[in-house]
Enzyme design. Structure first.
Site, PDB file in Angstrom:
ATOM      1  N   ARG A   1       2.187  72.061 -28.213  1.00 37.58           N
ATOM      2  CA  ARG A   1       1.044  71.978 -29.116  1.00 37.58           C
ATOM      3  C   ARG A   1       1.415  71.081 -30.292  1.00 37.58           C
ATOM      4  NH1 ARG A   1      -1.553  73.361 -25.512  1.00 37.58           N
ATOM      5  NH2 ARG A   1      -3.043  75.086 -25.299  1.00 37.58           N
TER       6      ARG A   1
ATOM      7  N   GLU B   1      -6.346  65.449 -32.367  1.00 37.46           N
ATOM      8  CA  GLU B   1      -6.562  64.688 -31.139  1.00 37.46           C
ATOM      9  C   GLU B   1      -8.025  64.276 -31.030  1.00 37.46           C
ATOM     10  OE1 GLU B   1      -5.187  67.225 -27.968  1.00 37.46           O
ATOM     11  OE2 GLU B   1      -3.127  67.240 -28.704  1.00 37.46           O
TER      12      GLU B   1
ATOM     13  N   HIS C   1      -2.862  63.873 -24.065  1.00 35.28           N
ATOM     14  CA  HIS C   1      -2.871  65.280 -23.645  1.00 35.28           C
ATOM     15  C   HIS C   1      -3.127  65.401 -22.141  1.00 35.28           C
ATOM     16  CE1 HIS C   1      -3.579  69.554 -25.409  1.00 35.28           C
ATOM     17  NE2 HIS C   1      -3.030  69.629 -24.212  1.00 35.28           N
TER      18      HIS C   1
END
Length: 333
Positions: free
Chosen positions: A237, A266, A285
């Site tokens: 994370r 993000e 991601h």
């Protein structure tokens, strides 16, 4: 005729949700998507829903208070830091996640990022694509064999990283106070305290969950304790790392390079201190992703909804006390 159940989808970053429709089709369910992943749009839809499927959207206590009929919030993913589980528990809503998926993909991704970073693959490609055939542009590169890899967290994913790294000749240690020592021994991994891990690692790979205790655990003080020239990988994370502190550590050379699949924000803002650096690799991601893992993710998340709405217990509840309190698979509203 109205459908028996109404299922809201907060956000869908995937190409489609065909597996969800296949699983829930047997429920006589109306499945609808929020117009956007904003609180107002999600609440507008979920206010009249029996279940909520969510991937990245934030589900706050204020939003949960306006979802009177929801029986389950099913997270399409591993972590649940985007859901206020305590608020859901108070509201009698069971929260589930998909606990067993993408472990192979993320462990592969972490090692691939580390190898690309240390071997300076991206820099070499950039030089050649620019029309320059210059080995000096990517040196120095140091041998991987014999280097010390530290794993911050030692759950299922890093337990797969360890033997893959050992196959390259790395010496692996890990910090995780929640994992029994026999698990470390079985995998030939040295258990270490956090401070010792930071001081001893040539490479550091982040695999812990995001909690109040781990948020910004890799801060300026932590970077100061690391070896000069450490390489950092994060597939867990983003907020575990203080990005401003990382930028400063990259400026001084304390951190030789970073490979990040996750970020605090993000996508990153144009002012991110991590952009525009040859020694920083950033991925959007994607560590969890493969065609097969996405199918598994969507299917298992939908199956949790199916179980709860048909009166069966879910496999991966984050707040099983909700079920015990109601005496049912799903809460009564």
């Amino acid at each position: 005729m109205p459908k028996r159940f109404f299922i809201a989808v907060a956000d869908c970053p995937f190409p489609n949700l065909d597996p969800v429709h296949r699983v829930l089709g047997a429920l006589d369910a109306d499945i609808q998507f929020a117009e956007s992943p904003t609180p107002d749009a999600i609440v507008s839809l979920a206010r009249r829903a029996d279940a909520l499927l969510v991937t990245y959207a934030k589900i706050s206590a204020e939003m949960i208070a306006e979802m009177p009929n929801i029986k389950i919030i099913s997270r399409m993913g591993l972590g649940v830091d985007n859901i206020d589980v305590a608020a859901a528990t108070r509201a009698g809503i069971v929260v589930t996640r998909v606990a067993e998926y993408c472990t192979g993909e993320v462990s592969d991704h972490a090692l691939a990022l580390l190898l690309a970073l240390v071997r300076k693959i991206a820099i070499g490609n950039k030089v050649v694509q620019a029309g320059r055939w210059e080995m000096p542009a990517v040196v120095p590169i140091h041998r991987i064999q014999g280097m010390a890899l530290g794993l911050l967290g030692f759950g299922k994913i890093p337990q797969l990283v360890a033997p893959k790294a050992q196959a390259f000749g790395m010496k692996v240690s890990a910090y995780d106070p929640c994992v029994p020592e026999d698990v470390f021994r079985r995998l030939g991994v040295e258990p270490r305290g956090l401070d010792e891990l930071l001081r001893s690692s040539d490479y550091l790979s982040v695999h812990c969950p995001l909690t109040p205790d781990t948020r910004h655990v890799l801060n300026a003080e932590a970077f100061a304790r690391m070896k000069t020239g450490v390489f950092l990988v994060n597939t867990a994370r983003g907020p575990i790392i203080d990005e401003n502190a990382l930028g400063a550590a990259l400026d001084t050379g304390k951190v030789a390079g970073a490979a990040l699949d996750v970020l605090e924000t993000e996508p990153p803002s144009a002012s991110s201190p991590l952009l525009g650096r040859d020694n920083v690799l950033i991925q959007p991601h994607t560590g969890f992703y493969s065609v097969e893992s996405l199918l598994e993710l969507e299917t298992k998340a939908a199956e949790e909804v199916y179980r709860v709405l048909t009166g069966a217990p879910p496999l991966n509840p984050l707040n099983p006390g909700v079920l015990a309190a109601t005496g049912e698979a799903g809460p009564a509203h």
